[in-house]
Design a protein around this motif. Sequence first.
Motif, PDB file in Angstrom:
ATOM      1  N   VAL A 565    -123.107 -34.668  67.610  1.00 35.02           N
ATOM      2  CA  VAL A 565    -122.614 -34.835  66.237  1.00 35.02           C
ATOM      3  C   VAL A 565    -121.378 -33.976  66.016  1.00 35.02           C
ATOM      4  O   VAL A 565    -120.435 -34.381  65.321  1.00 35.02           O
ATOM      5  N   GLN A 566    -121.333 -32.788  66.621  1.00 32.76           N
ATOM      6  CA  GLN A 566    -120.180 -31.902  66.452  1.00 32.76           C
ATOM      7  C   GLN A 566    -118.885 -32.572  66.897  1.00 32.76           C
ATOM      8  O   GLN A 566    -117.827 -32.354  66.309  1.00 32.76           O
ATOM      9  N   GLN A 567    -118.976 -33.380  67.954  1.00 23.66           N
ATOM     10  CA  GLN A 567    -117.784 -34.022  68.489  1.00 23.66           C
ATOM     11  C   GLN A 567    -117.196 -35.052  67.524  1.00 23.66           C
ATOM     12  O   GLN A 567    -116.031 -35.452  67.669  1.00 23.66           O
ATOM     13  N   ARG A 568    -117.967 -35.500  66.544  1.00 20.68           N
ATOM     14  CA  ARG A 568    -117.501 -36.533  65.625  1.00 20.68           C
ATOM     15  C   ARG A 568    -117.466 -36.053  64.176  1.00 20.68           C
ATOM     16  O   ARG A 568    -117.325 -36.850  63.252  1.00 20.68           O
ATOM     17  N   LEU A 569    -117.593 -34.758  63.963  1.00 22.60           N
ATOM     18  CA  LEU A 569    -117.698 -34.231  62.595  1.00 22.60           C
ATOM     19  C   LEU A 569    -116.527 -34.639  61.716  1.00 22.60           C
ATOM     20  O   LEU A 569    -116.703 -34.969  60.542  1.00 22.60           O
ATOM     21  N   PHE A 570    -115.325 -34.615  62.282  1.00 23.67           N
ATOM     22  CA  PHE A 570    -114.138 -34.847  61.469  1.00 23.67           C
ATOM     23  C   PHE A 570    -113.618 -36.274  61.587  1.00 23.67           C
ATOM     24  O   PHE A 570    -112.503 -36.567  61.159  1.00 23.67           O
ATOM     25  N   ASP A 571    -114.436 -37.185  62.189  1.00 23.37           N
ATOM     26  CA  ASP A 571    -114.044 -38.597  62.262  1.00 23.37           C
ATOM     27  C   ASP A 571    -114.214 -39.245  60.882  1.00 23.37           C
ATOM     28  O   ASP A 571    -115.232 -39.029  60.209  1.00 23.37           O
ATOM     29  N   PRO A 572    -113.253 -40.046  60.459  1.00 18.49           N
ATOM     30  CA  PRO A 572    -113.404 -40.730  59.157  1.00 18.49           C
ATOM     31  C   PRO A 572    -114.621 -41.649  59.152  1.00 18.49           C
ATOM     32  O   PRO A 572    -114.927 -42.309  60.158  1.00 18.49           O
ATOM     33  N   PHE A 573    -115.340 -41.668  58.059  1.00 20.00           N
ATOM     34  CA  PHE A 573    -116.492 -42.542  57.810  1.00 20.00           C
ATOM     35  C   PHE A 573    -117.720 -42.177  58.662  1.00 20.00           C
ATOM     36  O   PHE A 573    -118.706 -42.900  58.651  1.00 20.00           O
ATOM     37  N   PHE A 574    -117.650 -41.087  59.433  1.00 16.97           N
ATOM     38  CA  PHE A 574    -118.828 -40.690  60.204  1.00 16.97           C
ATOM     39  C   PHE A 574    -119.737 -39.834  59.329  1.00 16.97           C
ATOM     40  O   PHE A 574    -119.312 -38.846  58.745  1.00 16.97           O
ATOM     41  N   THR A 575    -121.004 -40.225  59.239  1.00 18.31           N
ATOM     42  CA  THR A 575    -121.965 -39.468  58.443  1.00 18.31           C
ATOM     43  C   THR A 575    -123.351 -39.578  59.060  1.00 18.31           C
ATOM     44  O   THR A 575    -123.678 -40.576  59.701  1.00 18.31           O
ATOM     45  N   THR A 576    -124.131 -38.530  58.905  1.00 19.17           N
ATOM     46  CA  THR A 576    -125.530 -38.545  59.350  1.00 19.17           C
ATOM     47  C   THR A 576    -126.483 -38.697  58.181  1.00 19.17           C
ATOM     48  O   THR A 576    -127.700 -38.666  58.367  1.00 19.17           O
ATOM     49  N   LYS A 577    -125.934 -38.883  56.983  1.00 17.26           N
ATOM     50  CA  LYS A 577    -126.775 -39.026  55.795  1.00 17.26           C
ATOM     51  C   LYS A 577    -127.263 -40.457  55.663  1.00 17.26           C
ATOM     52  O   LYS A 577    -126.709 -41.384  56.271  1.00 17.26           O
ATOM     53  N   ALA A 578    -128.273 -40.629  54.841  1.00 11.05           N
ATOM     54  CA  ALA A 578    -128.818 -41.962  54.599  1.00 11.05           C
ATOM     55  C   ALA A 578    -127.787 -42.817  53.875  1.00 11.05           C
ATOM     56  O   ALA A 578    -126.850 -42.315  53.246  1.00 11.05           O
ATOM     57  N   VAL A 579    -127.982 -44.139  53.980  1.00 15.90           N
ATOM     58  CA  VAL A 579    -127.051 -45.072  53.342  1.00 15.90           C
ATOM     59  C   VAL A 579    -127.027 -44.810  51.837  1.00 15.90           C
ATOM     60  O   VAL A 579    -128.059 -44.693  51.183  1.00 15.90           O
ATOM     61  N   GLY A 580    -125.822 -44.708  51.297  1.00 20.13           N
ATOM     62  CA  GLY A 580    -125.671 -44.483  49.863  1.00 20.13           C
ATOM     63  C   GLY A 580    -125.600 -43.029  49.476  1.00 20.13           C
ATOM     64  O   GLY A 580    -125.342 -42.701  48.326  1.00 20.13           O
ATOM     65  N   LYS A 581    -125.790 -42.092  50.452  1.00 18.99           N
ATOM     66  CA  LYS A 581    -125.786 -40.668  50.136  1.00 18.99           C
ATOM     67  C   LYS A 581    -124.540 -39.956  50.655  1.00 18.99           C
ATOM     68  O   LYS A 581    -124.398 -38.759  50.484  1.00 18.99           O
ATOM     69  N   GLY A 582    -123.678 -40.678  51.346  1.00 18.37           N
ATOM     70  CA  GLY A 582    -122.470 -40.037  51.849  1.00 18.37           C
ATOM     71  C   GLY A 582    -121.480 -41.068  52.333  1.00 18.37           C
ATOM     72  O   GLY A 582    -121.865 -42.102  52.877  1.00 18.37           O
ATOM     73  N   THR A 583    -120.166 -40.760  52.138  1.00 17.85           N
ATOM     74  CA  THR A 583    -119.125 -41.693  52.575  1.00 17.85           C
ATOM     75  C   THR A 583    -118.634 -41.380  53.970  1.00 17.85           C
ATOM     76  O   THR A 583    -117.965 -42.208  54.593  1.00 17.85           O
TER      77      THR A 583
END
Length: 633
Positions: A565-583
């Motif tokens: 996950v660290q490798q993609r932290l700053f990728d646009p639209f990447f999120t580990t949150k549930a749908v609707g809880k983060g962009t």
Amino acid sequence: MQTAPNSSAYSQPDELMFAEEGEEILFATETEPISVGASWKVLIVDDDLEVHEVTKLVLMDFVLEGKSLTFMNAYSALEAKQLMQAHSDIAIVLLDVVMETEHAGLEVVRFIREELNNQLVRIILRTGQPGQAPERKVVVDYSIDAYKTKTELTSQKLFIVMVTALRAFSTMKKMLESSRQLEQEIVQRQQAEAALQESYTLLNSVMEALPDFILVKDLQGRYVMVNSNLARFLGKSLVEEVVGKDDTELFPLATADQIMQKDQTVMTTGVMETFEETVPYQDSQRTYLTTKTPWRDAHGNIIGLIAIARDISDRKQAEECLRRSETQLRQRTEQLEQTLQELGQTQTQLVQSAKMSSLGQLVAGIAHEINNPINFIFGNLTHASEYTQGLLELVELYQQNCPTCQPHIQQKIQEIDLDFLSQDLPKVLQSMQTGSQRIQEIVYSLRVFSRLDEAEVKGVNIHEGIDSTLMILQNRLKAKTGYPGIEVIKAYGQLPLIECYAGQLNQVFMNILSNAIEALEENLVKEQQSDHDSIPTITICTEALPNHRVAIRIADNGPGIPEAVQQRLFDPFFTTKAVGKGTGMGLAISHQIVTEKHGGQLYCCSTPTKGTEFTIEIPVSIQNVFPKERVNQ
């Protein structure tokens, strides 16, 4: 054990087998028993029970080739025949001659050798009446291994006879097994030869049916076997015209050297190789996909090589055309993807900027509207406190100088509880003043966070921006029922005023602190389920760095972030949150603000189960990084 039958009327009692004087009897000693594996089966045939007992007593400790003796007992010729028929693996028969008849033992011998056709078992005749069966005649007429009288068969001699007979039995058994194995090998060899011929026929059919070139070479590079396709390619009408020749006799010298060099590499290393090679054919060049593998004998020794080559010239041309088309398509696709990604980022950033602008205006408006009446209240509270204190002092003077008053006044004093009112009213006014100060601080934090009352780029106190962000997030930090709250540790260093986009930098603080709070909240739920107790903590450190830069570190003791996950932290639209809880844009925008707008760095260091730390490094002045024109833009 069966009991011996009575001696027959026509036979005299046999003599018992005892050692002669001076001879050693091999009785069992009082030592530990010998541990052995399988055993030799010995059949004792005698109508005298004592002979059975003495024989077993003498041989009870006998061991040969790691095997002891297993005794079987028969007291008549009939029992002996039955046991021999049931146990074909008996090694020795100790056989009495005279039993129920004068030649009962000899009948047993004939039964074993002729009817059972058992030539392997060793037969030792023992008789106490040698006159009934003369030794020479018995030895000539019957297939036995030894003929002994019971009186001469001492324990020592019996031991020697047993060893000799068992060795003969073992040798004959091995010879018999070898003979059977040899017969089986001959049959298998004949079957293998037939199968080999079938395999050769099948192999030849397969080689001729395939469109590929198939060949076999020996260590000297001479062709041992080829198919018709290769022969025709080489300009030969028969495969026999190719067999026995090497590449120098069939190809141009340069091509032959190239082929033989690759052959030598495969036969030397013993490793199969698959490669493409170009071979001249008539007026063109043909490309072949060739696989060469070592040819080994049954012992694994390399005796040549086997190769198969397929003409892929047409396929290579098609692949080249396809590769060009794919390259062009890939380039266009990458351009489109990049354009779409940039559009998506731009759109999200515009939306986010519009939201932040609207939020800032709203916050500033609310702060302004609240600020006016709260200043009015706070400014008048001081006068109200002074007035109240004067009135209370006047009441106290009245009480001192007029201790006796009218009944209705005394009643009113009791109704309002004048003593308590005198003590509590100053406290109430003080509480109102404290609350007003708190509201003023919140309004100030909102104005600092929005930064709408200042120029876009201006020297600011970073610590005020962090504190204002913490103030806005205070409701999520404080303790509640069933929630211990999050402890915030500040370790601020001595920092100069930082020229930056204060509002945007506050947005970065908001994103990172919000993520830290969410991680600690999720971790707290897991710890409560596992009865693990720890204090959720956020630590904020600031320090001045060399080269006119500053660092802001925001760390938490949450669950940490996995490496993937660290490798993609700053990728646009990447999120580990549930749908609707983060962009998936919070950290991406924060990274862009720090790197592109401030010429700094934003990076994350995290260890699972140990926590996460975000580090923001920015220059003290943007003017030292970007041209003045860009800063104004």
